[in-house]
Enzyme design. Structure first.
Site, PDB file in Angstrom:
ATOM      1  N   TYR A 102      -5.859  12.163  -0.132  1.00  0.00           N
ATOM      2  CA  TYR A 102      -5.046  10.950  -0.008  1.00  0.00           C
ATOM      3  C   TYR A 102      -3.576  11.275  -0.282  1.00  0.00           C
ATOM      4  O   TYR A 102      -2.682  10.776   0.402  1.00  0.00           O
ATOM      5  CB  TYR A 102      -5.566   9.916  -1.006  1.00  0.00           C
ATOM      6  CG  TYR A 102      -5.075   8.510  -0.788  1.00  0.00           C
ATOM      7  CD1 TYR A 102      -5.296   7.854   0.414  1.00  0.00           C
ATOM      8  CD2 TYR A 102      -4.406   7.825  -1.800  1.00  0.00           C
ATOM      9  CE1 TYR A 102      -4.861   6.560   0.599  1.00  0.00           C
ATOM     10  CE2 TYR A 102      -3.983   6.521  -1.619  1.00  0.00           C
ATOM     11  CZ  TYR A 102      -4.213   5.890  -0.424  1.00  0.00           C
ATOM     12  OH  TYR A 102      -3.787   4.608  -0.243  1.00  0.00           O
ATOM     13  N   CYS A 159       0.820  -1.217   0.000  1.00  0.00           N
ATOM     14  CA  CYS A 159       0.000   0.000   0.000  1.00  0.00           C
ATOM     15  C   CYS A 159       0.850   1.260   0.000  1.00  0.00           C
ATOM     16  O   CYS A 159       0.681   2.127  -0.829  1.00  0.00           O
ATOM     17  CB  CYS A 159      -0.941   0.015   1.199  1.00  0.00           C
ATOM     18  SG  CYS A 159      -2.209  -1.235   1.046  1.00  0.00           S
ATOM     19  N   HIS A 160       1.757   1.353   0.948  1.00  0.00           N
ATOM     20  CA  HIS A 160       2.544   2.574   1.042  1.00  0.00           C
ATOM     21  C   HIS A 160       4.031   2.307   1.185  1.00  0.00           C
ATOM     22  O   HIS A 160       4.783   3.155   1.641  1.00  0.00           O
ATOM     23  CB  HIS A 160       2.018   3.454   2.190  1.00  0.00           C
ATOM     24  CG  HIS A 160       0.554   3.707   2.096  1.00  0.00           C
ATOM     25  ND1 HIS A 160      -0.356   3.036   2.852  1.00  0.00           N
ATOM     26  CD2 HIS A 160      -0.149   4.518   1.277  1.00  0.00           C
ATOM     27  CE1 HIS A 160      -1.583   3.428   2.509  1.00  0.00           C
ATOM     28  NE2 HIS A 160      -1.480   4.314   1.568  1.00  0.00           N
ATOM     29  N   GLY A 161       4.439   1.075   0.826  1.00  0.00           N
ATOM     30  CA  GLY A 161       5.860   0.784   0.693  1.00  0.00           C
ATOM     31  C   GLY A 161       6.643   0.566   1.975  1.00  0.00           C
ATOM     32  O   GLY A 161       7.861   0.735   1.975  1.00  0.00           O
TER      33      GLY A 161
END
Lengths: 185, 416
Positions: free
Chosen positions: B292, A149-151
């Site tokens: 986001y 998702c965000h590494g």
């Protein structure tokens, strides 16, 4: 005479007003407390229910797991990673300088037996399930787990090494029932 | 504003007991509206129209949908395949959400350009921000209902935002979930709230209109109407114009519904939810992308979450950050430039939000996030302080009719 009568009338009125104010505030405060108490069951009803809490432990048979294999089991509807680590993975996890870590924790504090790593498979950033359980998955630069998702990247002890996650993967409460079975929760 | 005289004895009888006809009169043909409103003023009524469409389609969809983790996905597929016109209702509802946000975002940028948030319309503006927040909550919970992979993981990631708060975070998240992960309990409550919140929005919209009809509409010049020569009745002039706008808007909306119904969606949401596997790319709906991007641009979790909340809450204090007394950007050369830069910046944030947070995107996202906050907290107050606005026209009529109404302008309070 007139003056004193006026004063006493004022005084009486003053007392009456104060008394009224007190009763008014006390009633209001009681009302507010009562309303808060009445709302509490509504709020509490949204917390995990008894049947959800009842599913709070899972038993896992470890005997079919090969060295180097990682399996995912379900505990409280969350994925739990059970990894049988290779000697190289254990060595890599143990030789790290703990002070360099974002969430400093020695490998020995994260396992009951060095060969078995048991942890909740949920990224501590925003709750995705990190990759690395399957042999073909990306495992990141520290050969542990990689969150798509965000590494965020975790090492072979499940500790955060790079990326936005603030903490290591969570170690649940668990106990070895025998050498080849473990109860989570 | 004239008091209406009713001819029909029935209308008169009712109105004396419940002045509903007087109320309608005051909000339509008795409502004086600036005569210079341009097409950017159509988007408020368009947003209201979309809210009605969403509530109407939503109620009939709710009659077919099953809010249960084991049944939800299949019940949505049943709506698509078996229910009469189910495909149409669902696509109208799905794309309707996007169109509602589109109309509201344009409506907000209209307000930012023409200074509609300034005195005396601060409460009107606040109510609008409350509507935006309620819309975001409603849209998010609605997105979870089909119980596909994107539904499930959006629910997981967004509810996990609250875990960032130190100490109480975990408890808040478990409370939101009603369990230890997003599960049936979560789906049930999201369904209940997704049905409730649109009616709360409707209530706030009534307050929004009440405040509007108290302070009256702003206009492209940003100056107050000086009397009857500057206004026309809302009905029939703006009802006709708004209806024309709805016709044009429907072409776009129904274009998506009939020709590209899944344009705004993610294919992964047609895979049933799987709590053990996260899809490789989680992307929110387009209307959340700028926020986001802000969330992901900040490396610290708590700061990122707070910045994301702040990016919307800043709108509440905008009437005081921008203390320039000139409303319309038409007369504010510096603010006009800053406004368009903000539009570009939000576009960049949206573009970054749609892409993975790596390399160039990460840098771009950080610059755009920094600029976003720079705009509100530094540029807007500084411009208000140092900018030299161009001279304002004397009245709404004057720029059009020239000196012809000089007498009216000289005596602005005179009722023609």
């Amino acid at each position: 005479m007139a003056t004193s009568a006026e004063t006493s009338a004022h005084g009486a009125a003053g007392v009456a007003v104060k008394r009224r104010d007190f009763l008014y505030l006390a009633t209001g405060a009681m009302g507010a407390v009562g309303a808060a108490l009445a709302v509490w069951p509504l709020i509490e009803s949204m917390n995990p229910a008894a049947d959800v809490l009842a599913l709070s432990s899972s038993e896992v048979d470890l005997s079919p797991i090969q060295v180097g294999q990682r399996i995912t089991v379900k505990w409280r509807s969350q994925p739990v990673f059970v990894a049988r680590r290779t000697p190289e993975e254990i060595e890599e996890a143990q030789k790290v300088d703990v002070q360099e870590l974002r969430d400093p924790q020695a490998d020995s504090a994260r396992v009951k037996k060095p060969e078995w790593l048991v942890m909740v498979g949920i990224c501590t950033h925003l709750g995705c399930v990190p990759l690395g359980q399957m042999s073909g998955d990306p495992r990141g630069d520290w050969h542990g787990w990689f969150c798509p998702c965000h590494g965020s990247q975790y090492d072979t002890s499940g500790r955060i090494r790079q990326g936005p996650a603030p903490a290591n993967l969570v170690i649940p409460q668990y106990a070895f029932l025998t050498d080849t079975s473990v109860r989570i929760g | 504003m004239s008091q209406p005289a009713w001819n029909s004895p029935v209308v008169k009888w009712i109105d004396e007991r419940l002045p509903i006809f007087t109320l309608l009169h005051h909000s339509t043909s008795g409502y004086p509206t600036p005569k210079n409103l341009n097409y950017w003023w159509n988007f408020g009524s368009l947003a209201g129209f979309m809210l009605v469409v969403l509530i109407a389609t939503g109620i009939v969809l709710a009659m077919q949908y099953q809010p249960n983790a084991a049944l939800a996905f299949d019940s949505v597929e049943r709506i698509m395949r078996d229910v009469n016109y189910g495909w149409l209702l669902r696509y109208l509802h799905m794309n309707g959400g996007s169109m509602f946000f589109l109309a509201v975002y344009i409506h907000i940028f209209r307000g930012l350009y023409y200074g509609s948030y300034k005195r005396p319309r601060e409460l009107l503006w606040w109510l609008g921000v409350v509507i935006l927040l309620l819309m975001m909550a409603t849209a998010f919970m609605g997105y979870v209902l089909p119980w596909g992979q994107m539904s499930f993981w959006a629910a997981t990631v967004i509810t996990n935002l609250f875990s960032a708060f130190p100490g109480v975070g975990r408890f808040i998240v478990h409370w939101l979930w009603g369990g230890f992960a997003v599960d049936n309990a979560t789906l049930n409550r999201f369904y209940a709230l997704h049905y409730l919140l649109p009616f709360v929005i409707l209530g706030v919209v009534v307050l929004h209109l009440w405040a509007l009809h108290t302070t009256k509409s702003n206009n492209p010049l940003g100056i107050d109407a000086k009397g009857q020569q500057d206004t026309i009745p809302f009905h029939p002039y703006y009802t006709v114009k708004d209806n024309f706008g709805i016709g044009v808007f429907l072409i776009v909306y129904l274009g998506f519904v009939f020709f590209a119904p899944n344009f705004f969606g993610e294919p992964d949401n047609y895979i049933p939810a799987n709590p053990l596997q996260t899809p490789p790319h989680i992307v929110p709906e387009w209307y959340f992308l700028p926020f986001y991007a802000i969330l992901r641009s900040i490396p610290d979790k708590l700061t990122g979450v707070l910045a994301t909340f702040l990016s919307i809450l800043v709108l509440f204090v905008l009437p005081w950050l921008d203390f320039s007394r000139v409303r319309s950007a038409t007369f504010r050369p510096l603010y006009k430039k800053a406004f368009w830069l903000l539009v570009v910046d939000v576009g960049v944030l949206g573009y970054v939000g749609a892409n993975p947070p790596e390399g160039g995107f990460l840098v771009m996202g950080r610059i755009a996030t920094a600029y976003y906050f720079l705009h509100w907290f530094i540029l807007v107050p500084l411009i208000a302080l140092f900018e030299r606005p161009r001279p304002l026209p004397v009245s709404i009529s004057q720029p059009v009719l020239g000196g012809g109404l000089a007498a009216a302008a000289a005596n602005p309070m005179e009722k023609a």
